[in-house]
Design an enzyme around this catalytic site. Structure first.
Site, PDB file in Angstrom:
ATOM      1  CD  GLU A 111      -3.774  -2.742   7.363  1.00  0.00           C
ATOM      2  OE1 GLU A 111      -2.661  -2.953   6.996  1.00  0.00           O
ATOM      3  OE2 GLU A 111      -4.494  -1.806   7.048  1.00  0.00           O
TER       4      GLU A 111
ATOM      5  N   GLY B  63       2.190   1.904  10.977  1.00  0.00           N
ATOM      6  CA  GLY B  63       3.139   3.048  10.796  1.00  0.00           C
ATOM      7  C   GLY B  63       3.793   3.525  12.121  1.00  0.00           C
TER       8      GLY B  63
ATOM      9  CG  ASN C  74      -1.622   1.024   1.473  1.00  0.00           C
ATOM     10  OD1 ASN C  74      -1.707   2.064   0.598  1.00  0.00           O
ATOM     11  ND2 ASN C  74      -2.244   1.154   2.495  1.00  0.00           N
ATOM     12  CG  PHE C  75       2.877   2.740  -3.492  1.00  0.00           C
ATOM     13  CD1 PHE C  75       3.570   1.653  -3.247  1.00  0.00           C
ATOM     14  CD2 PHE C  75       3.274   3.221  -4.794  1.00  0.00           C
ATOM     15  CE1 PHE C  75       4.257   0.798  -3.918  1.00  0.00           C
ATOM     16  CE2 PHE C  75       4.164   2.504  -5.784  1.00  0.00           C
ATOM     17  CZ  PHE C  75       4.585   1.106  -5.398  1.00  0.00           C
ATOM     18  CE  LYS C  76      -0.169   2.790   4.831  1.00  0.00           C
ATOM     19  NZ  LYS C  76      -0.156   3.001   6.289  1.00  0.00           N
TER      20      LYS C  76
ATOM     21  CB  SER D 291       4.779  -2.385  12.131  1.00  0.00           C
ATOM     22  OG  SER D 291       4.482  -0.678  12.291  1.00  0.00           O
TER      23      SER D 291
ATOM     24  CG  HIS E  77      -6.203   1.820   5.104  1.00  0.00           C
ATOM     25  ND1 HIS E  77      -5.543   2.532   6.008  1.00  0.00           N
ATOM     26  CD2 HIS E  77      -5.091   0.774   4.967  1.00  0.00           C
ATOM     27  CE1 HIS E  77      -4.412   2.224   6.308  1.00  0.00           C
ATOM     28  NE2 HIS E  77      -4.019   1.309   5.737  1.00  0.00           N
TER      29      HIS E  77
HETATM   30  P1  PGA Z   1       2.424  -0.054   7.757  1.00  0.00           P
HETATM   31  O1  PGA Z   1       1.237   0.346   7.168  1.00  0.00           O
HETATM   32  O2  PGA Z   1       3.060  -0.987   7.168  1.00  0.00           O
HETATM   33  O3  PGA Z   1       3.147   1.268   7.259  1.00  0.00           O
HETATM   34  O4  PGA Z   1       2.300  -0.362   9.419  1.00  0.00           O
HETATM   35  C1  PGA Z   1       0.153  -0.849   6.842  1.00  0.00           C
HETATM   36  C2  PGA Z   1      -1.122  -0.318   6.364  1.00  0.00           C
HETATM   37  O5  PGA Z   1      -1.475   0.774   6.623  1.00  0.00           O
HETATM   38  O6  PGA Z   1      -1.471  -0.855   5.449  1.00  0.00           O
END
Ligand code: PGA
Length: 240
Positions: free
Chosen positions: A165, A171, A10-12, A201, A96
Site C-alpha cells: 500500500e 485515502g 478495512n473499516f478503519k 484508493s 498498516h
Molecule cells: P483506501 O485505504 O482504500 O481508503 O485508500 C486502503 C487502506 O488503507 O488499507
C-alpha cells in the site's frame, strides 16, 4: 497451485457494532446468492464491533485491525489476544501505514506484534508501503524501502499475506498506475513467495484492471469498501 483472490475491507474508524452486523448480513447474503467461491473475503471492523460472528464466518473471514502483543495485561486503551479469542478471530492486520505514521508504531513494535500473533498461527496481513518522497526517488529506492520493512519478519510464515500500500495512494484518491503496481509487485514476488494484495484508493472502476495484473493476488480496500453496495460491486467485478 493457483491461489484464490483475496478481497479485504478495512473499516478503519468507521461502522458501529450495529452497522457492522447489518453490513455482514448483506455481505453474507450477497456471497451466497452469487455463489462466490473463488475469492476469499475478509473484513476488518473496529474492535468495538466484534461480536459473535458465527452466522457469517462460513463465507467471511473477520479480522482485527490491530491488537497488542499480549494475551491480557496493563496496556490502557489497547486490546489483547484474549479479546480476539472471545470471538474466534484469527486474522490480523499488522504494520498498516496509519499505525506506523499516525500512532508512531516503530518497526520494533511491529516485529513484536508479528512474532506474537504468528506464534499463535494467526493469518497476518502484513502491510508495507513507501511515502511519496521515496517513490519520487525511483523504483530501486522504493524496493529498498519495502525490503527494509520486510527484513525483520519471517517471510516463510505459512499464514502470511503481504499488502503493498503506497502511502501516498491511501485515502487520497490517487491510485498507483497499473505500471507502478505491476513493477513493484513483480519485484516483491522475487523476494517473497506469498500472496500480495494491493491497497490504496482501490474502487469499483479500477478494481478489475488491478486484479488482472499478474502478480496481484487481491485487494485491501478502505474508503470504497465502507458502503456495502460498493463493496459487493467490487467483488462482483473482480469475480467476472
Ligand atoms: P483506501 O485505504 O482504500 O481508503 O485508500 C486502503 C487502506 O488503507 O488499507
Amino acid at each position: 497451485v493457483v491461489n484464490k483472490m483475496i478481497i479485504a475491507s478495512n473499516f478503519k474508524t468507521n461502522h458501529t457494532r450495529k452497522s457492522t452486523r447489518e453490513y455482514l448480513i448483506k455481505l453474507n447474503n450477497f456471497i451466497s446468492e452469487k455463489s462466490i467461491s473463488n475469492i476469499d473475503i475478509m473484513v476488518f471492523p473496529p474492535s468495538v464491533a466484534f461480536d459473535n460472528f458465527k452466522d457469517f464466518n462460513k463465507h467471511i473471514d473477520i479480522g482485527a485491525q490491530n491488537a497488542y502483543h499480549t494475551i491480557r495485561g496493563s496496556f490502557t486503551g489497547d486490546i489483547g489476544k484474549e479479546h480476539l479469542d472471545e470471538f474466534n478471530i484469527n486474522s490480523i492486520l499488522i504494520g498498516h501505514s496509519e499505525r506506523r505514521t499516525i500512532f508512531n508504531e516503530t518497526q520494533d513494535l511491529i516485529d513484536l506484534k508479528f512474532k506474537f500473533y504468528s506464534s499463535y498461527g494467526f493469518k497476518i496481513i502484513y502491510c508495507i508501503g513507501e511515502p511519496l518522497e521515496i517513490k519520487e526517488q525511483g523504483i530501486e529506492k522504493t524496493i529498498d524501502y519495502l525490503e527494509n520493512q520486510l527484513k525483520s519478519i519471517d517471510l516463510d510464515y505459512k499464514n502470511l499475506i503481504i499488502a503493498y500500500e503506497p502511502i501516498w495512494a491511501i485515502g487520497t484518491g490517487k491510485t498507483a498506475t497499473l505500471n507502478d503496481i505491476d513493477e513493484v509487485h513483480t519485484r516483491l514476488k522475487n523476494i517473497i513467495d506469498k500472496p500480495i494484495l494491493y491497497g490504496g484508493s482501490v474502487k469499483a472502476c479500477n478494481s478489475k484492471d488491478i486484479t488482472d495484473i499478474k502478480n496481484v493476488d487481491g485487494l485491501l480496500i478502505g474508503t470504497a469498501s465502507w458502503n456495502i453496495d460498493d463493496f459487493c460491486r467490487i467483488i462482483d467485478i473482480v469475480n467476472l
